[in-house]
Structure formats: structure tokens, C-alpha cells
Design an enzyme around this catalytic site. Structure first.
Site, PDB file in Angstrom:
ATOM      1  N   CYS A 335       0.793  -1.239   0.000  1.00 36.06           N
ATOM      2  CA  CYS A 335       0.000   0.000   0.000  1.00 36.06           C
ATOM      3  C   CYS A 335       0.821   1.283   0.000  1.00 36.06           C
ATOM      4  O   CYS A 335       0.560   2.190  -0.806  1.00 36.06           O
ATOM      5  CB  CYS A 335      -0.961   0.020   1.188  1.00 36.06           C
ATOM      6  SG  CYS A 335      -1.655  -1.568   1.632  1.00 36.06           S
ATOM      7  N   ARG A 364       6.410 -11.381   5.511  1.00 34.23           N
ATOM      8  CA  ARG A 364       5.951 -11.162   6.881  1.00 34.23           C
ATOM      9  C   ARG A 364       6.479 -12.279   7.766  1.00 34.23           C
ATOM     10  O   ARG A 364       6.465 -13.448   7.371  1.00 34.23           O
ATOM     11  CB  ARG A 364       4.421 -11.118   6.950  1.00 34.23           C
ATOM     12  CG  ARG A 364       3.818 -10.006   6.111  1.00 34.23           C
ATOM     13  CD  ARG A 364       2.306 -10.035   6.142  1.00 34.23           C
ATOM     14  NE  ARG A 364       1.744  -9.070   5.204  1.00 34.23           N
ATOM     15  CZ  ARG A 364       0.447  -8.946   4.942  1.00 34.23           C
ATOM     16  NH1 ARG A 364      -0.423  -9.739   5.558  1.00 34.23           N
ATOM     17  NH2 ARG A 364       0.016  -8.051   4.070  1.00 34.23           N
ATOM     18  N   GLN A 382       0.755 -10.820  -3.245  1.00 40.08           N
ATOM     19  CA  GLN A 382      -0.622 -10.327  -3.153  1.00 40.08           C
ATOM     20  C   GLN A 382      -1.087  -9.825  -4.509  1.00 40.08           C
ATOM     21  O   GLN A 382      -0.340  -9.163  -5.221  1.00 40.08           O
ATOM     22  CB  GLN A 382      -0.706  -9.180  -2.146  1.00 40.08           C
ATOM     23  CG  GLN A 382      -0.572  -9.597  -0.705  1.00 40.08           C
ATOM     24  CD  GLN A 382      -0.767  -8.410   0.223  1.00 40.08           C
ATOM     25  OE1 GLN A 382      -0.176  -7.351   0.025  1.00 40.08           O
ATOM     26  NE2 GLN A 382      -1.595  -8.581   1.228  1.00 40.08           N
ATOM     27  N   ASP A 384      -2.683  -7.219  -5.413  1.00 37.96           N
ATOM     28  CA  ASP A 384      -3.043  -5.965  -4.770  1.00 37.96           C
ATOM     29  C   ASP A 384      -3.576  -4.953  -5.769  1.00 37.96           C
ATOM     30  O   ASP A 384      -3.055  -4.836  -6.888  1.00 37.96           O
ATOM     31  CB  ASP A 384      -1.809  -5.370  -4.092  1.00 37.96           C
ATOM     32  CG  ASP A 384      -2.014  -5.146  -2.616  1.00 37.96           C
ATOM     33  OD1 ASP A 384      -3.179  -5.056  -2.199  1.00 37.96           O
ATOM     34  OD2 ASP A 384      -1.021  -5.067  -1.888  1.00 37.96           O
ATOM     35  N   HIS A 386      -5.404  -0.763  -5.607  1.00 37.81           N
ATOM     36  CA  HIS A 386      -5.927   0.367  -4.832  1.00 37.81           C
ATOM     37  C   HIS A 386      -6.705   1.270  -5.778  1.00 37.81           C
ATOM     38  O   HIS A 386      -6.190   1.678  -6.828  1.00 37.81           O
ATOM     39  CB  HIS A 386      -4.793   1.127  -4.163  1.00 37.81           C
ATOM     40  CG  HIS A 386      -4.109   0.324  -3.103  1.00 37.81           C
ATOM     41  ND1 HIS A 386      -3.064  -0.530  -3.388  1.00 37.81           N
ATOM     42  CD2 HIS A 386      -4.345   0.206  -1.769  1.00 37.81           C
ATOM     43  CE1 HIS A 386      -2.678  -1.135  -2.265  1.00 37.81           C
ATOM     44  NE2 HIS A 386      -3.444  -0.702  -1.276  1.00 37.81           N
ATOM     45  N   LYS A 466     -15.450  -3.224   5.316  1.00 38.99           N
ATOM     46  CA  LYS A 466     -14.994  -4.083   4.220  1.00 38.99           C
ATOM     47  C   LYS A 466     -16.053  -5.103   3.843  1.00 38.99           C
ATOM     48  O   LYS A 466     -17.006  -5.352   4.583  1.00 38.99           O
ATOM     49  CB  LYS A 466     -13.714  -4.813   4.615  1.00 38.99           C
ATOM     50  CG  LYS A 466     -13.887  -5.778   5.789  1.00 38.99           C
ATOM     51  CD  LYS A 466     -12.612  -6.569   6.055  1.00 38.99           C
ATOM     52  CE  LYS A 466     -12.792  -7.523   7.234  1.00 38.99           C
ATOM     53  NZ  LYS A 466     -11.645  -8.431   7.410  1.00 38.99           N
ATOM     54  N   HIS A 512      -8.634  -0.573  -0.704  1.00 35.78           N
ATOM     55  CA  HIS A 512      -7.734  -1.711  -0.938  1.00 35.78           C
ATOM     56  C   HIS A 512      -8.580  -2.833  -1.518  1.00 35.78           C
ATOM     57  O   HIS A 512      -9.724  -3.030  -1.099  1.00 35.78           O
ATOM     58  CB  HIS A 512      -7.139  -2.234   0.369  1.00 35.78           C
ATOM     59  CG  HIS A 512      -6.355  -1.260   1.159  1.00 35.78           C
ATOM     60  ND1 HIS A 512      -5.010  -1.060   0.982  1.00 35.78           N
ATOM     61  CD2 HIS A 512      -6.722  -0.442   2.171  1.00 35.78           C
ATOM     62  CE1 HIS A 512      -4.582  -0.163   1.850  1.00 35.78           C
ATOM     63  NE2 HIS A 512      -5.599   0.229   2.581  1.00 35.78           N
TER      64      HIS A 512
END
Length: 632
Positions: A335, A364, A382, A384, A386, A466, A512
């Protein structure tokens, strides 16, 4: 004179204090027999808790999530009692309910053997027949310390040491077993009708590898033997679908201790499947107006300070490296990088929405005890994206996101979905009005599309509401895939803005969005959902050509080239093995189609087509076989 309000809207009036169990008996003997615990004014209590004031009452049975949790936690206590009776020197630690069943950790040098698990099971059944009452007692911390010190239960003393001196401590006892516990519990051990201890494994005290290794026993229990039998059959089917087994059997990926736990090595077959997933992902994003980006694997510490990760997520980030006097961290999320791309230029409302997408690999730190195949890893990619938009564009963008997500999941063969709308938690950042706007946008889009959903009240992240989309597989399991998540935190932290119609700066809405969740977890989900029998377009090898003898090898190579020219992934099995062996091997590898070629096929320019799990489809030409493969 309590008035008891029930979930159906009815009220029961009593002239004196009454227990929740008595209310259940008053409603129906069947309910009283099934009830496990009581929820009084939103708080869980034992069933024999006395109600002396006007209150709302929900009676939990094994059919509710709370009922299952209490039932399984009570069974964990029963298991600990059986272990202490059979092995008195063992020290007890903690024994919670988990998503499916329970476990209890014991301080014991040697692992529990299969024979010992059977003995514990048998003792649990005997204790169940005794119908021992679970009795709650409240006492001071000093009293509790004295009791557990006399029992030499050092782990309980450690837990008590972390509780404020002024707190009231609760214990539960059934028969000769006493445990430190908040509760609630079921009435007596007789409620536990069917139990199975599933496995024993090592587990560090409090999940910290610096602490002592304990012995953990996992188990499951049910009110009826039939339910237990059904669950054991479910486990059998789940084991056959386990992506770790399938990954090894089909030679798709591996995780090597030499490389490091939680770090995936993609073999050629798995890499091809992953390539096909990612290629389709990119094509669809470009088609739907997204801009692809790439971002670094590391970032300076000030980036993570601004995002807040160093404040609340540092323990999950990999240690800093010093680069010319500056600390850099391996990224746990994409992000902040996408926001930096947005902030690199000034934006007008006319440019919005801006949709940035990346297959971004992040790292992670996950403790070794929670790593699980591809489902829980330390390095993963991911999918991902946005979406940065104005308030006026919000509803349209959310609707597009939901449609896009379902379209993509359906393309991979998923059919049944569970959708959840998670709302504002007690601890939240951002303007409540923005929360309301975002939540209503999510809700309105789901309703406009006619999608059934459940509300997870207070289940949103602290930075925004979400939508979660889970897929349901053939044996009833739900897998988390898509998340559509609003964020009011990062736009404020990074001072994101656009120039509005009024020529003033405005903070945009940012969403997201991950459709697959992570490529690794999605890959595992895909394998388990399809039991390894992937759709033809995803199979790493779509056609395997099986020559019966060496004499047909040249013709098999011609067919291989013919399939390849028509866009199919094809291989020849050149081994000097019997054709039956080759067919069985191709079936085990779950190759969608096999072409068997012998002297007859080579002589007249045909092939015999065979389909995985279906069988022989007959002799045909190459073109007919291609048409068969191309058929929907």
C-alpha cells in the site's frame, strides 16, 4: 420479578429469580436438553446462572457458534482431567476451543503415543458417563495462588501472576479436576457424547520458541456419534484434497528447510499454473481500466513510520538493513508504495478514479508453529489493487469491484460464495460520517446486485469497513478470497489529495482490494477445491501422448508438435513401460487428456483419446481431438 425477553420477540414473566435452565425448561423440555449456555444481556453465562432482573436471553445450543465453542472448551477440560488421572506428573497449561474442536497443552517430556491417546479417549468416555458437574467458583487472586501452588501447577501460577491483584478469579471444577477458567461451561460431562482425539504434536509455551516445548493434543467432540462419524469422513475427504499432498504428488511446489520455512519453491508444473493465473489476472485488470505498477521489495524506515507499520506491525516485519546510514525494511505490504506513486503527481478530480494494480511480493514474519503449506507462508504475492476516487464515484467503483471479483472467481470454477459486510469496530480511525458513507456504499452495491450477505457487526478493520467473499467447496469448507477494504487511515497519514471542482484540495476515498488474496493461498485453495483436477486451461500439461512401443515414438512426436501448434501444452511419455502403467501414471498426475498411439493409430494417422476420470473416448483424427479439447 424478572421479565425475560426471548429472540423471537416473546416475553416470559416470573415472580422470583429464575435460572436460564429453568427458562429453557419452561419453553420446552427439548430445548432444555439441547441448551449448553445462556447469553444474558449480551454476556455469556453458565446455564444455571440465576436471572434476578429484566433481561434478554439467548439460549445457545451446539447449533450456534458460541454453543460449539463452549462445548469444545468444556471437552478440553474433560481431556485434561483424563490426562491428569492417567499421568499425574504432567502439568497443565491452557486448553482453548478452536475453529474445529479443541486442544490442550501439557508439560511432558515425551510425546503422547497413539496408544496413550486411545487410553485418554477411553478415560474421557468413562468420565462422561459419570455426568460430573462443571462447578464455577470465584475467589481472590491470593486464594487462587495458594490453591495452584499447592497443586504445583506452575503454568497456572504464571498466568495468575499477570492478573491484577484486585481482579476476581474464577475456577471450574469437575470431579477431581480444577482449572483456572473464565467460563462458561456446559452443565456436566454427560453432555459430551462422542469424542475423538485427532493427533498430538509439539507446541512452544505461548507460541514462543524461546520457551519450553509442550505436548499438545488436538480433539473434536459432538453431541451424537453420527455427527462425529460425519466429521471423521469430512477429515478423510479433506486429507485427500490437502494441497500439500497434491503439491508433492503432482510435483508442483516444495518448501525446503535448507531455503527456509515458509518460503516456496515453484517447480515447473506449479510455475506454469501460477503463470496462467497471473496472465489472466493481468489481462482482466487491463481490460477493466487498471494500471499495472511494480514496486521495490524494500523501503526506507521513514516510509513505514508514516504508514504506521513500525508502530503497530514491526514484530511481523523483517529486520532493518543499514544502507548508507539509513534503515531499510523488507515490505510487508504494498500500500505505501502505491500511495507514493499516486503522490508523485498532482491530480485533478477529472483524472479519478485511478486504479493501481500489482502482483506484489511481500514478506511477513510468521512463527514456525503457524506455517501451513501455501496457506500460511513468510513470502507471498498479493494481487493488490488500490482504487482512489471521489465520493461521487464511490458507489459505481464498489459495484464494479464486486462484479469483477465474482467474475474472476467464477472463471476459476468456483460457484458457491459466502459474502460478509464488516462494519465499524469500537476502536476506529476516521470521520464517522466517512465510515457511514463507505458502509452504505458497500451495502447498497450488494443489494443492488441482489447478493445475499451477512453483517459482521464491528468486524471491520480499525481503518475502514470491508466486504469479504469466501468460496465454499464440495465438502462444505469456506475459503477466504476477496477483500474489498476501505481505508481512512493511510490517505490521512500520507496527505493524499486531489483538486476538486472548487479548485480546493480534497482527500480522496481509497479502497484496498485483493480478489485472490494471495497467489500462494489462492493456488492452495484452487488445488483443494478441485482435488487437483484443474480446469483444462489451468493444467500444466493438458495432453499426454502415450506410445505403446518405441516404434510409435516418432509419430507421437508429430502429434505433440500438432497439439503445440494449436496452442495446447503437450508432452510425450517416452518410457519403455507397459501402456497400462503409463495410463495409471497419467491418471495419478491428473493429466486431463491422454492420446494412446499404437501400430494401428500410427498406420492410419489417428489417435485414441482418453479423458481423465472418464475413460476411453474412441479413435479419432488430430483435428477431431482438438475440437474435443476446445469444446466448452
Amino acid at each position: 420479578m424478572p421479565n425475560i425477553s426471548l429472540p423471537d420477540g416473546s416475553t416470559r414473566n416470573y415472580s422470583e429469580p429464575v435460572s436460564a435452565l429453568d427458562v429453557a425448561k419452561d419453553i420446552s423440555p427439548r430445548l432444555a436438553d439441547a441448551a449448553l449456555a445462556a447469553e444474558i444481556d449480551g454476556k455469556l453465562y453458565d446455564l444455571d446462572h440465576v436471572i434476578g432482573h429484566d433481561a434478554s436471553l439467548v439460549l445457545h445450543t451446539f447449533q450456534t457458534d458460541a454453543g460449539k465453542e463452549i462445548y469444545w472448551h468444556s471437552t478440553a477440560h474433560l481431556m485434561a482431567q483424563a490426562v491428569k488421572q492417567l499421568f499425574p506428573a504432567v502439568k497443565v497449561t491452557i486448553g482453548p476451543a478452536i475453529e474445529q474442536g479443541f486442544y490442550y497443552d501439557f508439560d511432558r517430556d515425551a510425546p503422547f503415543t497413539e496408544d496413550e491417546l486411545a487410553q485418554i479417549e477411553e478415560r474421557m468416555r468413562a468420565l462422561s458417563k459419570d455426568k460430573l458437574a462443571y462447578s464455577r467458583k470465584e475467589l481472590s487472586k491470593a486464594e487462587a495462588l495458594q490453591i495452584f501452588a499447592a497443586m504445583n501447577e506452575t503454568y497456572k501460577l504464571e498466568i495468575l501472576g499477570e492478573i491484577p491483584d484486585t481482579d476476581v478469579i474464577s475456577t471450574y471444577q469437575q470431579g477431581d479436576f480444577l482449572d483456572l477458567c473464565r467460563g462458561p461451561h456446559i452443565l456436566n460431562t454427560g453432555k459430551i457424547k462422542a469424542v475423538k482425539l485427532l493427533k498430538s504434536s509439539g507446541a512452544y509455551w505461548r507460541g514462543d520458541e524461546k520457551n519450553k516445548m509442550l505436548q499438545r493434543i488436538y480433539g473434536i467432540s459432538f453431541p451424537t456419534a453420527k455427527e462425529l462419524d460425519e466429521y471423521l469422513e469430512f477429515l478423510k475427504q479433506a486429507a485427500l484434497r490437502d494441497h500439500r499432498k497434491l503439491g508433492k504428488d503432482l510435483d508442483l511446489f516444495s518448501i525446503s528447510d535448507e531455503v527456509g520455512p515458509g518460503l516456496v519453491l515453484w517447480h515447473p508444473g506449479g510455475a506454469m499454473i501460477r503463470h496462467l493465473i497471473e496472465a489472466y489476472w493481468k489481462e482482466e485488470h487491463l481490460r477493466r481500466g487498471y494500471k499495472l505498477v511494480y514496486t521495490p521489495h524494500v523501503g526506507r524506515s521513514n516510509l513505514w513510520e508514516t504508514s504506521g507499520h513500525l508502530g503497530f506491525y514491526k514484530e511481523n516485519m523483517y529486520s532493518a538493513m543499514d544502507v548508507e546510514g539509513q534503515d531499510y525494511y523488507i515490505k510487508p505490504m504494498n500500500c505505501p508504495f502505491h500511495i507514493s506513486i499516486y503522490n508523485a503527481n498532482l491530480h485533478s478530480y477529472r483524472e479519478l478514479p485511478i486504479r493501481l494494480a500489482e502482483l506484489g511480493t511481500v514478506y511477513r514474519f510468521e512463527r514456525s508453529g503457524v506455517l501451513h503449506g501455501l496457506m500460511r507462508v513468510r513470502g507471498f504475492t498479493q494481487d493488490d489493487a488500490h482504487i482512489i476516487c471521489t465520493p461521487e464515484q464511490l458507489d459505481s467503483e464498489v459495484e464494479k469491484l464486486i462484479v469483477f471479483s465474482l467474475d474472476m472467481l467464477k472463471y476459476f470454477g468456483f460457484k458457491d460464495f459466502l459474502i460478509y459486510l464488516s462494519t465499524m469496530p469500537d476502536a476506529a480511525v476516521g470521520d464517522p460520517q466517512d465510515w457511514d458513507t463507505a458502509t452504505q456504499s458497500l451495502r447498497a452495491s450488494l443489494e443492488k446486485l441482489g447478493l445475499a450477505y451477512e453483517v459482521d457487526k464491528g468486524g471491520g478493520a480499525f481503518y475502514g469497513p470491508k466486504i469479504d467473499i469466501k468460496i465454499k467447496d464440495a465438502i462444505g469448507r469456506a475459503w477466504q478470497c476477496t477483500t474489498i477494504q476501505f481505508d481512512f487511515n493511510l490517505p490521512a497519514r500520507f496527505k493524499m489529495h486531489y483538486i476538486g471542482r472548487d479548485n480546493a484540495q480534497h482527500q480522496p476515498f481509497m479502497v484496498h482490494r485483493a480478489i485472490l488474496g494471495s497467489v500462494e493461498r489462492f493456488f492452495a485453495t484452487l488445488l483443494e477445491y478441485h482435488s487437483g483436477n484443474l480446469p483444462l486451461w489451468l493444467a500444466p500439461v493438458q495432453v499426454m501422448i502415450l506410445p505403446i512401443t518405441e516404434e510409435q515414438l516418432d509419430y507421437a512426436r508429430q502429434l505433440e508438435a500438432g497439439f503445440a501448434e494449436r496452442g495446447f501444452r503437450c508432452e510425450v511419455d517416452p518410457r519403455f513401460e507397459k501402456i497400462g502403467y503409463k495410463i495409471r501414471d497419467a491418471e495419478l498426475k491428473k493429466i486431463p487428456f491422454m492420446c494412446i498411439v499404437g501400430k494401428k493409430e500410427a498406420g492410419n494417422g489417428t489417435l485414441t483419446l482418453r479423458q481423465h476420470t472418464v475413460g476411453d473416448l474412441g479413435a479419432m483424427s488430430l483435428e477431431d481431438a482438438v475440437s474435443k479439447l476446445q469444446a466448452p
